[in-house]
Design a protein around this motif. Structure first.
Motif, PDB file in Angstrom:
ATOM      1  N   THR A 974       0.822  -1.141   0.027  1.00 51.68           N
ATOM      2  CA  THR A 974       0.025  -0.170  -0.162  1.00 51.68           C
ATOM      3  C   THR A 974       0.746   1.243  -0.093  1.00 51.68           C
ATOM      4  OG1 THR A 974       0.078  -0.120   2.330  1.00 51.68           O
ATOM      5  CG2 THR A 974      -1.984  -1.047   1.136  1.00 51.68           C
ATOM      6  N   ASP A 975       2.114   1.335   0.630  1.00 52.78           N
ATOM      7  CA  ASP A 975       2.913   2.319   0.705  1.00 52.78           C
ATOM      8  C   ASP A 975       3.964   2.244  -0.546  1.00 52.78           C
ATOM      9  OD1 ASP A 975       1.519   3.063   2.991  1.00 52.78           O
ATOM     10  OD2 ASP A 975       3.072   2.089   4.189  1.00 52.78           O
ATOM     11  N   ASP A 976       3.757   1.539  -1.382  1.00 54.00           N
ATOM     12  CA  ASP A 976       4.869   1.251  -2.393  1.00 54.00           C
ATOM     13  C   ASP A 976       4.387   2.249  -3.336  1.00 54.00           C
ATOM     14  OD1 ASP A 976       5.914  -0.083  -5.098  1.00 54.00           O
ATOM     15  OD2 ASP A 976       6.919  -1.067  -3.273  1.00 54.00           O
ATOM     16  N   PRO A 977       5.607   2.874  -4.000  1.00 54.27           N
ATOM     17  CA  PRO A 977       5.167   3.959  -5.273  1.00 54.27           C
ATOM     18  C   PRO A 977       4.614   3.079  -6.365  1.00 54.27           C
ATOM     19  CG  PRO A 977       7.597   3.900  -4.515  1.00 54.27           C
ATOM     20  CD  PRO A 977       6.894   2.661  -3.839  1.00 54.27           C
ATOM     21  N   LEU A 978       4.653   1.758  -6.623  1.00 56.97           N
ATOM     22  CA  LEU A 978       3.793   1.118  -7.740  1.00 56.97           C
ATOM     23  C   LEU A 978       3.063  -0.081  -6.856  1.00 56.97           C
ATOM     24  CD1 LEU A 978       6.540   0.753 -10.393  1.00 56.97           C
ATOM     25  CD2 LEU A 978       4.760   2.344 -10.357  1.00 56.97           C
ATOM     26  N   PRO A 979       1.963   0.126  -6.356  1.00 56.64           N
ATOM     27  CA  PRO A 979       1.056  -0.596  -5.380  1.00 56.64           C
ATOM     28  C   PRO A 979       0.446  -1.621  -6.625  1.00 56.64           C
ATOM     29  CG  PRO A 979      -0.055   1.512  -5.490  1.00 56.64           C
ATOM     30  CD  PRO A 979       1.448   1.463  -6.112  1.00 56.64           C
ATOM     31  N   VAL A 980       0.075  -2.912  -6.051  1.00 53.39           N
ATOM     32  CA  VAL A 980      -0.503  -3.756  -6.593  1.00 53.39           C
ATOM     33  C   VAL A 980      -1.932  -3.573  -6.725  1.00 53.39           C
ATOM     34  CG1 VAL A 980      -0.938  -6.313  -7.003  1.00 53.39           C
ATOM     35  CG2 VAL A 980       1.289  -5.575  -6.420  1.00 53.39           C
TER      36      VAL A 980
END
Length: 1796
Positions: A974-980
């Protein structure tokens, strides 16, 4: 002067000249060597002339040389002085002997080859700090590494060798006195050169055969002529086995078997053997006979046609060679003495100006000329001198590398030695495991390339080139090739040793050296790429299955050893990484072009619904018309390119080592932070992805039963690929697919996977479609691959998980299946991770992890512990773990769902999911691709029944876990620059990714919610998972969904009422049917057992008072006037275990038989057997060996047993002819034995069953018994008992007169057909002659049916007695003396029963079948006396009457009862002294108890515990104290009759020693009279309580009443006993009894290492050279014996037996119990032809033996040892071996006798 004086004078002059020259001329000249050789010649001539032994000659020469080295001084004082002055210096360097214990620290050793000797280890910090210890035994080729800093991470030296470094001094030899130094240099040089030349043959003639100096050779001018003294010598080889050598000796030398075995053993131990010393012609003649020997067809034991290596040589040369072996050993001993002598040895060996090669090189290259003893001598010299000197160790390494090719090829072809440790090549481990030396050799001398080139050259002959394709073909598995392939493994060991040492600072030169090796290595494994391909058979089954195992051996057993080390080097530096990838990619792409089985053209296809429909409908016009509306609407709007390879038509292989090595190396790409674009310029991922996919898909297809027509070959290969060798094949292929998918476009790659698996039709949802099982199997395989590749994160370099996390994950999934022992976890982890076996420190790391995740659970025996997964780690389990096989996955899944159900389907907890690495992060996007979304959707649709079939529970669970991983990925990013964005795809009801026109508009989430309403087992198991997915999706999308209760309520309202009512009606009818069946069975049972129910009715009609009377406890007396209560006659009905016919057993003759096992026993033996005298019969009761009888208690008809035994040999012959496993059947039994057809227990005789017959016989008082005894003897000095008259030997067998016996020797067949005729028809003539006496003879079985029952019974009992006598000793006595053997067998058996039942209730400790047997056994013996002709001799009965007669003169030469075993006398008297109308039980019990009390009183000394009496004295104690004085006075031990000073102590001692006799008497009379004891005796009691109960049971009111002797016959008898006792013998027996131990095995040391140390010092008494391969310790006496060896064979009669059998024959009456020290197993040898292994009593801290833990740091388990001891005490060994011989016994009885 005669010859002897002349020879002695010549020797004296040579010796004097030797000392004069060497002490005055200290420089090297020819005169020095000539003088030394002259001395040796004189010594040899004198020895030959005088006939000196080798030991005497060798000792004399070595003493002279030692004195010469010391400058003429006494070596016994000078050498110790030099040793003390210089010291040993440097590391320990002790040469480890064969079987010597070695110690290694698992925490501090650099690798598994670093060990210490016992003395160094116990003085090292590893022992002081209690590090994790690993103990093993040496193979005889290593040395102690104590003091070597490069071998240990910590604690490199013990307290003895710490700080010693004199070996680094370049001039250490200068510290010796100049005289000693110079003489040693000259002598060492000449002697070593002479030794090597004397071992090397150069020609055939006398003068040219050996390169020996002319001055040393005999000449005609010598004082003694030895020119015609020759010897014939046979050398060892690898061609012939022991049996072949023995056979040739027996035929050519005319030696006995034992002599031939001794010759063969000496040849094997020493490498050669002198067999003839004679003239030249005679020796050469014998040599030609051996060289021309051809075994005859009858005696040929193998197809080997090679002759034994036999040579003739002058005896002088033979003696010289033997002396030179001792000289080399002498130099080795001096080199070990101190470092100065070691340095001198190295100096003279390395510096040789006379030859281009130094001395050491010549020894290496000429090794094939040396036999075993010479190899061992050179081996010791290398270890003692060359490797012990740190200054020369690197030079030795350089010499090894330069000559490696020649040395190894000599080793490859050498056939003079079987043992690898004695070869020169085995010494490489001492060089290549040293990091500094191995790195130097690799960098400067290209050691890796030179070593591996030998491996490549050997296998190059198997590389075939066809159409420019080079790969391995036709790998052979012949014995010659297998032997060389086994030796080729040494090349891989050497390469592994070098590769295992990666220096901290790798230079460019080192990198270049490794890259040269890598290029050679990759070229070699490229020949393995796609070798041994297979094509799927689609028509008929394959006719001949291809050989496949040799190809797997090459990859998984040989190349595997260095593959992981090569990968570590490839990733050691950035330069090595890049260069390695270039080499691997080039080889991969080149092989892809070479080995593409079809044209690898890239084609384009458009996946559309129409194409899928046509594929699914099979092209039917009608089917296409119905679905025309689908048109050409594309399912996925995408074009794709793929390599066309059809798995069902094109060849495919499991072997792709280049690809697998590439995947290992490429996985380290993120470590070096290189741009990925640089790599993609050289290749496309699709080019490399296809090969690993083929292997994975091939395994899945085989698992899906799609390759059945190819035979079991493919199943076996798949098992090896997927299970046995998963770490180097399956895992690496999955890793390759994972890594390569990260470089592909996700949608493109998934479409190619769909096309590869050919599951395009599965993506179409149609209303009607035929069931197509292969399509479903491929859909499941496709789903499995997605889970393994996309969802599996716990892989090194795939995610950020550490290695400890991966180990923990694997251990959790092992424990999730079931509780397992620690050893199984370690073994499984070693199989799952290929580098674990090389890293010995992994064991500690695994143990730390196991302590965190598991808890110990003890098993039933309380010794072994299992590990159980802790509940808090259940959440980390996933059923679809990539290391699970198909069976493991099912077991783990069932266990997991069962655990979920037990916990009430608690909330699901997702497993931890480590993040991907930077390289593999792209794998997260695959789950959001339309292909996977569509796949999940169609599976859910099919399962809900909204589409056609083609779905399974497995597929449902797989896509649910796939969905869970997708949701978990989104939750973690959720906090990733490229979320799934996975949940977004799940919740859309109009998702174009998986919906097509004409389909219902619904989302995946709605389908999942619908699953909650399903009441199906497969859905109920995963409902917690579904709820978690829905709940987490709601959290991520901020929506809500209906609860499960709402879903279930909706489902219940939609269920039609008619359906519910119909289900209830079916269940009601089912219950009614079951109840009706139950009532019918109940009525049938009552009808069949009407008599039993009638008796129950009679009991019910009794009044309440009668029931109270019967329920009260009544007194039970087994003898006496109030004996009883007698049991009422039983309805004794026995059922034959074979024919199932029942028979009521009466007191007379019965056709039912019990199979019995009679065997010799020494369990209760505490001293040597007494000599058996012919003077009186009673001596047979007192001396000789003991017999024990037991039975399984399974009754059978005699004729039924005969018919079974008739079929056994025919069945064995059938098994032999058909090739079946004959070891599954226990037909290999000794002569006269058979096995119970029901339980397989061995038996060697049969006993007729006799039923119970109640008889009211009054018990006579003691006075009445003594009067009867006197009257019987006074009646004409004889007894009125009828004497049996029968022949001394059984009647001869004939076809018309065959005995109908009980023992198996005489069983006949029911149909009268001869057993010999059956076997003759089966062409078993050789076995007929051997087995005609072992098995029952044939005859007219019905001829005995008309015989009188009494005569039948007499005949049966006669043969029973004869069988007992033959088992004890066939030649002991005549046939008239059966009684003493039988009576002693009864006494011994009941003594053993008493010993066994000490830990159980006395009268309730036996099983029901055992009680029935013993009752019938004693009834049979009693009845044999009541028939017209009894079987006991009159002499024995008369002697027993003498014993109990108070009026017999003391001059009668009979043993006193006080010098005898009282219970044995009781048993004999009860059977031999009888009267039809009287019972003497009470009188015999009273008299025997009195005798035992007198023996106890006499054994108590007067000063025993004087003044220690503190308790109050009762009447019994006071009476015993008074009787003690009277008895001692009557026996002559004292002149007074003063009472004992401590009456209470005396009473306790009498009760303690009298209790065993009470127990024996009670047991015997219980089964003799069938009078059961009181209920208290059927429970475990305290000793005092049991004593009181047994006194009542034996009808003894009190000891005072028993021992009150009024004037009369009883007093006269006691006085007679006291007068006739042999006091010296009695007192000696008392002293023995004070120190004798109870029946038990020997006391073993607590530590297993102590046994190993003891065994390492053991020397076989029959061999002079070499150590015993394995040893065993006898657990009965404690002696060490050879094990599995020919050296100690001896003969018993005409049969030869090995050392264990011979020791058992002497020690324990043919029943051997041995602990083998090689594998810590217990060997039971109850017969000379049978045996069994069980786990030994030594275990590790987890309760596991050596077989499991492979570590000999074991401790004794008292519980396990006690179980083994009880098996021996209870005589359970023989029955256990008989029962388990089918599965655990030996394969050939002949070899059992010879080897064991």
């Amino acid at each position: 002067m005669d010859d002897a004086d002349e020879v002695k004078d010549f020797l004296a002059k040579s010796t004097s000249q030797l000392f004069d020259v060497y002490t005055t001329n200290e420089t090297a000249t020819d005169s020095n060597g000539n003088v030394l050789f002259t001395y040796l010649k004189a010594a040899l001539l004198e020895a030959l002339h005088c006939g000196k032994s080798h030991e005497a000659l060798s000792g004399e020469i070595l003493r002279t040389l030692s004195r010469l080295i010391c400058g003429g001084k006494d070596p016994e004082t000078e050498l110790p002085r030099l040793k003390e002055a210089l010291g040993a210096g440097g590391p320990c360097g002790k040469i480890l002997q064969y079987n010597e214990p070695t110690f290694s620290c698992l925490e501090c050793a650099l690798d598994g080859t670093c060990v210490m000797c016992m003395d160094c280890y116990y003085a090292s910090p590893h022992h002081a700090e209690k590090h994790n210890l690993h103990v093993n035994t040496s193979h005889g080729s290593g040395m102690c590494d104590c003091g070597d800093e490069e071998a240990w991470k910590y604690g490199h030296a013990c307290s003895v060798h710490a700080g010693k470094g004199d070996g680094d001094d370049k001039d250490i030899e200068m510290k010796l006195p100049s005289t000693v130094r110079n003489i040693a240099t000259l002598v060492f040089k000449d002697l070593l050169e002479l030794a090597m030349n004397s071992f090397i043959e150069k020609g055939e003639s006398y003068d040219e055969q050996f390169d020996i100096p002319a001055i040393l050779l005999p000449s005609p001018e010598d004082c003694v002529d030895v020119s015609d003294r020759y010897v014939t010598v046979i050398y060892n080889d690898e061609v012939h086995n022991f049996d072949e050598v023995i056979q040739q000796f027996k035929q050519l030398v005319r030696s006995s078997h034992s002599e031939a075995s001794a010759y063969a053993t000496s040849i094997d131990r020493e490498g050669r053997m002198l067999i003839r010393r004679a003239g030249k012609e005679e020796c050469q003649k014998l040599t030609r006979q051996f060289l021309n020997y051809k075994p005859s067809e009858a005696s040929r034991m193998s197809s080997n046609k090679e002759p034994l290596v036999t040579k003739s040589m002058p005896e002088f040369v033979f003696v010289l060679q033997n002396i030179m072996i001792d000289v080399v050993d002498w130099v080795s001993d001096l080199s070990r003495l101190n470092v100065a002598f070691k340095r001198i040895t190295c100096n003279v060996s390395f510096k040789d100006e006379s030859s281009s090669n130094c001395f050491i090189e010549r020894v290496m290259l000429h090794e094939p000329h040396f036999w075993k003893k010479v190899k061992c001598a050179w081996h010791n010299l290398f270890m003692s001198a060359y490797f012990g000197d740190s200054l020369y160790k690197k030079d030795i390494g350089v010499l090894f590398v330069k000559n490696y090719s020649g040395v190894f090829r000599s080793f490859l072809e050498d056939d003079k030695v079987r043992e690898f440790p004695y070869c020169i090549i085995s010494l490489t481990v001492q060089l290549f495991t040293v990091p500094s030396i191995s790195t130097m050799l690799m960098t400067e001398y290209a050691a890796l390339k030179i070593i591996f080139q030998e491996f490549v050259d050997f296998y190059s002959k198997f590389v075939k080139t066809d159409s420019n394709i080079s790969k391995f073909q036709n790998l052979q598995s012949t014995s010659a090739v297998s032997k060389r392939r086994n030796r080729m493994n040494h090349v891989l060991f050497d390469a592994k040793y070098i590769l295992s040492n990666i220096p901290d600072n790798i230079t460019t030169a080192t990198e270049d050296a490794f890259l040269v090796f890598l290029q050679l290595f990759v070229t070699f494994i490229s020949y393995m790429q796609e070798m041994n391909p297979h094509v799927r058979k689609s028509g008929n089954h394959i006719l001949r299955e291809k050989d496949w195992d040799q190809y797997f051996i090459l990859e998984v057993s040989e190349i595997r050893q260095i593959m992981s080390h090569v990968a570590r080097w490839c990733t050691a530096t950035p330069r090595l990484f890049v260069k390695s990838l270039e080499i691997l990619l080039k080889a991969q792409l080149e092989n892809s072009e070479k080995f593409e089985m079809s044209d690898p053209t890239m084609v384009t296809s458009n996946v559309s619904l129409a194409s899928l429909v046509r594929a699914l409908g099979g092209g039917s016009p009608q089917w296409e018309q119905e679905h025309r509306q689908l048109g050409d609407q594309p399912l996925f709007e995408r074009k794709m390119n793929y390599i066309e390879h059809d798995m069902f038509k094109d060849p495919v292989s499991f072997h792709i080592p280049v690809t697998r090595l590439f995947s290992i190396v490429f996985s380290h790409f993120p470590k070096f932070d290189l741009p990925i674009d640089l790599l993609l310029k050289t290749f496309t991922p699709e080019e490399l992805l296809d090969l690993p996919l083929r292997s994975i898909l091939l395994s899945q297809q085989i698992e899906g039963s799609m390759w059945k027509r190819n035979g079991t070959t493919m199943e076996n290969q798949s098992m090896c690929y997927r299970d046995h060798y998963k770490s180097i094949m399956w895992d690496k292929d999955l890793l390759a697919v994972q890594l390569l998918l990260t470089l592909c476009d996700p949608e493109d790659a998934l479409l190619k996977l769909v096309h590869k698996y050919k599951i395009e039709p599965y993506f179409v949802l149609l209303d009607s479609e035929a069931s197509f099982d292969p399509l479903l199997r491929m859909a499941e395989a496709f789903s499995s691959l997605l889970l393994y590749v996309i969802c599996e994160r716990f892989r090194l370099n795939v995610s950020e998980a550490k290695e400890s996390d991966i180990i923990r994950k694997d251990a959790i999934h092992i424990l999730a299946i079931s509780n397992v022992p620690r050893s199984k976890i370690i073994k499984t982890l070693e199989g799952n991770f290929d580098h674990f076996e090389e890293d010995i420190t992994k064991t500690d790391e695994i143990d730390e992890i196991l302590q965190k995740i598991a808890e110990k659970v003890p098993v039933k025996d309380g010794v072994k512990t299992m590990l159980k997964l802790k509940p808090e780690f259940y959440s980390e389990f996933t059923p679809f773990y990539y290391h699970y096989s198909h069976g493991q996955r099912q077991s783990a899944e069932n266990t997991y769902y069962q655990r979920q159900a037990n916990n009430g389907n608690a909330d699901f907890k997702p497993p931890p999911l480590p993040p991907f690495t930077k390289l593999t992060k792209k794998l997260r996007l695959y789950l959001t691709c339309p292909v996977i979304q569509r796949f999940i959707y169609v599976v859910l649709k099919r399962f809900r029944g909204e589409a056609s079939g083609l779905v399974s529970d497995l597929l449902l669970h797989q896509i649910l876990y796939m969905t869970m991983f997708g949701v978990l990925d989104e939750l973690n990013t959720t906090d990733d620059p490229l979320p799934v964005k996975f949940t977004h795809c799940l919740t859309r009801s109009d998702n174009p990714a998986y919906l097509v026109p004409e389909e219902d508009q619904c989302s995946i989430i709605s389908l999942l919610k619908g699953l909650l309403s399903e009441d199906v087992k497969s859905v109920n198991e995963v409902k917690p998972l579904i709820r978690w997915i829905l709940k987490t999706t709601d959290t991520l999308t901020n929506t809500s969904s209906p609860t499960e209760e709402d879903m279930e309520a909706t489902a219940s309202t939609s269920t039609p009422k008619a359906e519910v009512d119909s289900h209830r009606e079916k269940m009601r009818k089912r219950r009614e049917q079951l109840m009706a069946n139950f009532k019918n069975q109940q009525a049938k049972f009552m009808t069949e057992n009407l008599e039993a129910f009638t008796n129950m009715a009679e009991d019910e009609n009794k009044t309440e008072e009668e029931l109270m009377e019967t329920s009260e406890e009544t007194e039970h007396f087994v003898c006496g006037p109030n004996k009883g209560p007698l049991p009422r006659p039983e309805n004794n009905v026995l059922t034959c275990i074979l024919c199932k016919d029942s028979e009521k057993v009466h007191a007379g003759y019965s056709t039912m038989m019990y199979g019995c096992l009679i065997e010799k026993s020494v369990v209760l033996k505490t001293e040597k057997d007494n000599e058996i005298s012919e003077e009186y019969r009673m001596s047979y009761l007192l001396g000789g060996q003991d017999l024990h009888i037991q039975s399984c208690g399974h009754p059978m008809h005699l004729k039924c047993l005969q018919s079974i035994m008739k079929l056994s040999p025919a069945l064995q012959h059938l098994l032999t002819m058909t090739g079946a496993d004959s070891n599954r059947y226990s037909f290999f039994l000794p002569k006269g034995e058979f096995s119970c057809p029901y339980c397989k227990m061995a038996a060697n005789c049969a006993l007729p069953v006799v039923g119970y017959e109640p008889r009211e016989v009054p018990d006579i008082t003691t006075e009445g018994f003594l009067k009867d005894v006197i009257n019987s003897l006074e009646a004409n000095n004889d007894i009125e008992l009828m004497e049996l008259e029968f022949s001394e030997s059984p009647p001869p067998r004939s076809p018309t007169n065959m005995p109908t016996i009980v023992g198996l020797d005489n069983l006949v067949h029911a149909d009268g057909q001869s057993f010999i005729e059956i076997l003759r028809d089966s062409m078993l003539n050789d076995r007929i002659n051997r087995m005609s006496e072992d098995l029952p003879a044939a005859g007219a079985a019905d001829s005995s049916d008309d015989m009188d029952p009494g005569a039948k019974f007499k005949e049966d009992m006669r043969r029973f007695y004869r069988r007992a006598k033959n088992i004890l000793d066939k030649d002991a006595i005549g046939a008239r003396c059966y009684a003493p053997f039988t009576l002693k067998m009864i006494s011994y058996t009941f003594s053993m029963l008493e010993r066994i039942l000490r830990e159980k209730p006395l009268l309730a400790g036996l099983a029901e079948y055992q009680e029935g047997f013993f009752e019938s056994f004693l009834r049979s013996l009693h009845r044999s006396m009541t028939i017209s002709d009894h079987l006991y001799s009159q002499e024995l009965t008369r002697e027993l009457l003498y014993l109990f007669s108070p009026q017999i003169s003391d001059s009668v030469d009979l043993p006193s009862i006080l010098n005898s075993d009282v219970f044995t006398i009781f048993v004999a008297a009860r059977f031999a002294i009888f009267n039809e109308g009287k019972s003497y039980d009470s009188a015999l019990v009273e008299l025997c108890v009195i005798a035992e009390i007198i023996k106890i009183l006499l054994s108590v000394s007067p000063d025993e515990l004087v003044g220690a009496d503190s308790g109050a004295d009762d009447s019994d104690a006071i009476h015993l104290a008074t009787l003690w004085g009277h008895v001692r006075k009557m026996c002559g031990l004292s002149s007074t009759d003063d009472p004992f000073q401590c009456p209470t102590y005396l009473l306790s001692k009498v009760q303690q020693n009298l209790l065993p006799l009470f127990r024996k008497l009670a047991l015997f009379l219980r089964y003799a009279t069938s009078i059961t004891g009181c209920a208290a005796l059927k429970e475990i009691q305290s000793p005092q309580g049991e004593f009181n109960l047994l006194m009542r049971y034996l009808n003894i009111s009190s000891l005072t009443a028993l021992l009150s002797f009024d004037p009369g016959l009883k007093l006269d008898l006691v006085q007679k006993w006291c007068r006739s006792v042999d006091l010296d013998k009695f007192l000696a027996t008392v002293e023995v009894n004070k120190t004798k131990r109870e029946a038990k095995l020997i006391d073993l040391p607590k530590s297993y290492v102590d046994l190993l140390v003891k065994a390492s010092k053991y020397t076989c008494p029959k061999i002079k050279f070499g150590k015993i391969q394995t040893t065993a310790v006898c657990l009965i006496c404690g002696d060490l014996v050879c094990f599995q060896s020919y050296c100690c064979q001896e003969s018993i009669g005409d049969t030869n037996f090995g050392p264990c059998n011979m020791h058992a024959h002497r020690c324990s009456g043919d029943l051997g119990v041995f602990l083998t020290l090689e594998k810590s197993q217990v060997l039971f040898l109850p017969l000379r032809t049978q045996g069994i292994f069980i786990s030994g009593p030594y275990v590790d801290k987890y309760g596991e033996g050596y077989k499991s833990c492979k570590n000999k740091a074991l401790t004794l388990s008292p519980q396990i040892y006690r179980k083994i001891e009880l098996m021996w005490i209870r005589h359970e060994i023989r029955p256990m071996v008989s029962r388990n011989n089918d599965s655990m016994g030996f394969s050939r009885i002949e070899q059992i006798g010879l080897m064991y």
